[in-house]
Design a protein around this motif. Sequence first.
Motif, PDB file in Angstrom:
ATOM      1  N   ALA A 169       7.301  -5.754 -11.613  1.00 39.78           N
ATOM      2  CA  ALA A 169       8.165  -6.204 -10.520  1.00 39.78           C
ATOM      3  C   ALA A 169       7.346  -6.551  -9.288  1.00 39.78           C
ATOM      4  O   ALA A 169       6.299  -5.946  -9.012  1.00 39.78           O
ATOM      5  CB  ALA A 169       9.182  -5.117 -10.176  1.00 39.78           C
ATOM      6  N   ALA A 170       7.834  -7.533  -8.534  1.00 38.32           N
ATOM      7  CA  ALA A 170       7.180  -7.896  -7.275  1.00 38.32           C
ATOM      8  C   ALA A 170       7.242  -6.714  -6.316  1.00 38.32           C
ATOM      9  O   ALA A 170       8.241  -5.986  -6.266  1.00 38.32           O
ATOM     10  CB  ALA A 170       7.866  -9.109  -6.665  1.00 38.32           C
ATOM     11  N   LEU A 171       6.184  -6.513  -5.564  1.00 33.09           N
ATOM     12  CA  LEU A 171       6.141  -5.435  -4.587  1.00 33.09           C
ATOM     13  C   LEU A 171       6.890  -5.846  -3.324  1.00 33.09           C
ATOM     14  O   LEU A 171       6.975  -7.034  -2.994  1.00 33.09           O
ATOM     15  CB  LEU A 171       4.690  -5.104  -4.225  1.00 33.09           C
ATOM     16  CG  LEU A 171       3.793  -4.614  -5.363  1.00 33.09           C
ATOM     17  CD1 LEU A 171       2.374  -4.383  -4.840  1.00 33.09           C
ATOM     18  CD2 LEU A 171       4.334  -3.328  -5.991  1.00 33.09           C
ATOM     19  N   THR A 172       7.423  -4.860  -2.619  1.00 35.36           N
ATOM     20  CA  THR A 172       7.996  -5.141  -1.304  1.00 35.36           C
ATOM     21  C   THR A 172       6.859  -5.510  -0.350  1.00 35.36           C
ATOM     22  O   THR A 172       5.669  -5.319  -0.663  1.00 35.36           O
ATOM     23  CB  THR A 172       8.732  -3.914  -0.764  1.00 35.36           C
ATOM     24  OG1 THR A 172       7.777  -2.860  -0.530  1.00 35.36           O
ATOM     25  CG2 THR A 172       9.794  -3.419  -1.740  1.00 35.36           C
ATOM     26  N   GLU A 173       7.197  -6.018   0.819  1.00 36.10           N
ATOM     27  CA  GLU A 173       6.172  -6.366   1.811  1.00 36.10           C
ATOM     28  C   GLU A 173       5.329  -5.155   2.153  1.00 36.10           C
ATOM     29  O   GLU A 173       4.097  -5.242   2.266  1.00 36.10           O
ATOM     30  CB  GLU A 173       6.828  -6.936   3.060  1.00 36.10           C
ATOM     31  CG  GLU A 173       5.845  -7.501   4.074  1.00 36.10           C
ATOM     32  CD  GLU A 173       5.149  -8.760   3.597  1.00 36.10           C
ATOM     33  OE1 GLU A 173       4.078  -9.077   4.157  1.00 36.10           O
ATOM     34  OE2 GLU A 173       5.648  -9.424   2.673  1.00 36.10           O
ATOM     35  N   TYR A 174       5.989  -4.007   2.348  1.00 34.76           N
ATOM     36  CA  TYR A 174       5.262  -2.766   2.658  1.00 34.76           C
ATOM     37  C   TYR A 174       4.295  -2.430   1.522  1.00 34.76           C
ATOM     38  O   TYR A 174       3.105  -2.150   1.753  1.00 34.76           O
ATOM     39  CB  TYR A 174       6.262  -1.624   2.853  1.00 34.76           C
ATOM     40  CG  TYR A 174       5.628  -0.275   3.114  1.00 34.76           C
ATOM     41  CD1 TYR A 174       5.519   0.219   4.411  1.00 34.76           C
ATOM     42  CD2 TYR A 174       5.137   0.503   2.071  1.00 34.76           C
ATOM     43  CE1 TYR A 174       4.934   1.458   4.657  1.00 34.76           C
ATOM     44  CE2 TYR A 174       4.548   1.735   2.297  1.00 34.76           C
ATOM     45  CZ  TYR A 174       4.460   2.208   3.589  1.00 34.76           C
ATOM     46  OH  TYR A 174       3.871   3.430   3.820  1.00 34.76           O
ATOM     47  N   GLU A 175       4.798  -2.437   0.296  1.00 34.27           N
ATOM     48  CA  GLU A 175       3.971  -2.053  -0.844  1.00 34.27           C
ATOM     49  C   GLU A 175       2.795  -3.005  -1.028  1.00 34.27           C
ATOM     50  O   GLU A 175       1.667  -2.572  -1.326  1.00 34.27           O
ATOM     51  CB  GLU A 175       4.825  -2.024  -2.108  1.00 34.27           C
ATOM     52  CG  GLU A 175       5.861  -0.915  -2.130  1.00 34.27           C
ATOM     53  CD  GLU A 175       6.832  -1.050  -3.286  1.00 34.27           C
ATOM     54  OE1 GLU A 175       7.402  -0.026  -3.697  1.00 34.27           O
ATOM     55  OE2 GLU A 175       7.030  -2.200  -3.776  1.00 34.27           O
ATOM     56  N   LEU A 176       3.046  -4.303  -0.841  1.00 35.76           N
ATOM     57  CA  LEU A 176       1.982  -5.282  -1.047  1.00 35.76           C
ATOM     58  C   LEU A 176       0.867  -5.099  -0.028  1.00 35.76           C
ATOM     59  O   LEU A 176      -0.327  -5.125  -0.376  1.00 35.76           O
ATOM     60  CB  LEU A 176       2.553  -6.694  -0.955  1.00 35.76           C
ATOM     61  CG  LEU A 176       1.577  -7.839  -1.272  1.00 35.76           C
ATOM     62  CD1 LEU A 176       1.031  -7.709  -2.687  1.00 35.76           C
ATOM     63  CD2 LEU A 176       2.267  -9.197  -1.088  1.00 35.76           C
ATOM     64  N   ARG A 177       1.229  -4.872   1.234  1.00 38.39           N
ATOM     65  CA  ARG A 177       0.200  -4.678   2.257  1.00 38.39           C
ATOM     66  C   ARG A 177      -0.544  -3.358   2.050  1.00 38.39           C
ATOM     67  O   ARG A 177      -1.753  -3.278   2.273  1.00 38.39           O
ATOM     68  CB  ARG A 177       0.822  -4.744   3.643  1.00 38.39           C
ATOM     69  CG  ARG A 177       1.314  -6.136   4.015  1.00 38.39           C
ATOM     70  CD  ARG A 177       1.852  -6.204   5.425  1.00 38.39           C
ATOM     71  NE  ARG A 177       2.304  -7.552   5.751  1.00 38.39           N
ATOM     72  CZ  ARG A 177       2.731  -7.921   6.949  1.00 38.39           C
ATOM     73  NH1 ARG A 177       2.757  -7.043   7.939  1.00 38.39           N
ATOM     74  NH2 ARG A 177       3.123  -9.164   7.162  1.00 38.39           N
ATOM     75  N   ALA A 178       0.182  -2.337   1.612  1.00 33.81           N
ATOM     76  CA  ALA A 178      -0.473  -1.058   1.315  1.00 33.81           C
ATOM     77  C   ALA A 178      -1.450  -1.220   0.156  1.00 33.81           C
ATOM     78  O   ALA A 178      -2.563  -0.668   0.173  1.00 33.81           O
ATOM     79  CB  ALA A 178       0.570   0.006   0.988  1.00 33.81           C
ATOM     80  N   ALA A 179      -1.057  -1.990  -0.860  1.00 36.14           N
ATOM     81  CA  ALA A 179      -1.952  -2.242  -1.994  1.00 36.14           C
ATOM     82  C   ALA A 179      -3.187  -3.012  -1.554  1.00 36.14           C
ATOM     83  O   ALA A 179      -4.313  -2.728  -1.993  1.00 36.14           O
ATOM     84  CB  ALA A 179      -1.199  -3.009  -3.087  1.00 36.14           C
ATOM     85  N   HIS A 180      -2.990  -3.999  -0.666  1.00 30.88           N
ATOM     86  CA  HIS A 180      -4.134  -4.736  -0.132  1.00 30.88           C
ATOM     87  C   HIS A 180      -5.068  -3.806   0.645  1.00 30.88           C
ATOM     88  O   HIS A 180      -6.298  -3.915   0.545  1.00 30.88           O
ATOM     89  CB  HIS A 180      -3.660  -5.870   0.783  1.00 30.88           C
ATOM     90  CG  HIS A 180      -3.096  -7.043   0.051  1.00 30.88           C
ATOM     91  ND1 HIS A 180      -3.547  -7.454  -1.177  1.00 30.88           N
ATOM     92  CD2 HIS A 180      -2.100  -7.923   0.391  1.00 30.88           C
ATOM     93  CE1 HIS A 180      -2.866  -8.516  -1.579  1.00 30.88           C
ATOM     94  NE2 HIS A 180      -1.983  -8.810  -0.646  1.00 30.88           N
TER      95      HIS A 180
END
Length: 279
Positions: free
Chosen positions: A127-138
Amino acid sequence: MKCIAVRSAWLLSAFVAAPFAHAQEETPAPVGDAQVTKALLDAEAAGRAIYLHDQAAAVASDAVTGIESFREDGKRGRLGGWITEQREEGIVVTFVSSEPVPRARYRATVSADGRVVGDAVALAEPAALTEYELRAAHARTTASTATFEPCSRMYNTVVLPAANDASGWNVYLLPGTTQHGVVPIGGSYRLDIDASGENIIKQRPFTRTCIALERPPEDKARETVALVITHLLDPTPTEVHVFWSLWARTPLYVATSEGNWLIEAGRISLVSRHEASTK
């Protein structure tokens, strides 16, 4: 920096009475009472958050290891670590794919008392990550590119929103250990990363050496009042001291240029202030 295990009231009183020795190291500039109060509150809040997110990741990892597809994905290098997020129901731990744009593969929610809420789940489709999750992953990926002096072959990473409502991320690099009774505080780092998660703004160590504290054997544990360490980089204890005290489940005395402090159950209290700091 040094550490000892305090095993008697006599040793404790000696610690409290002893002057701070900086061993030819530059000591931090004196700070006022208001700065001290804020620093302690910030350290307590951040240290407890680091501990809770680190423990949540460990509990969730144990839970998803029971899923056959997770073990297979791990063997095939399809996983790119995890991220954590505090939500109303607990800390949600999301295990992401190793793709250039990471996607959610597995999730588990861990309560404040360290239990998995419901079951760990494998998503039917990434599943696509939320904006929060994507930035945290980055931010986690960016932290993995940092250059630093390691004190362990293993490191755990905790990604948190920047403290004090600032934009960006605080990423903590925490040395791991398989040695029973060892508290590997040396080699702990914090990286301040921008809001996108892609640029390191600042990097700091919390120690100058690979110092490790040693808890006593179990048959001697009842005799131990606390662990003791001197800290030369800050005038007060930091969030990393709070974290490692919670992690070790042992009170920690910290001697700094401002005074002697006790960390117990995630709270910092002043034991004695150095005379020069009170003038």
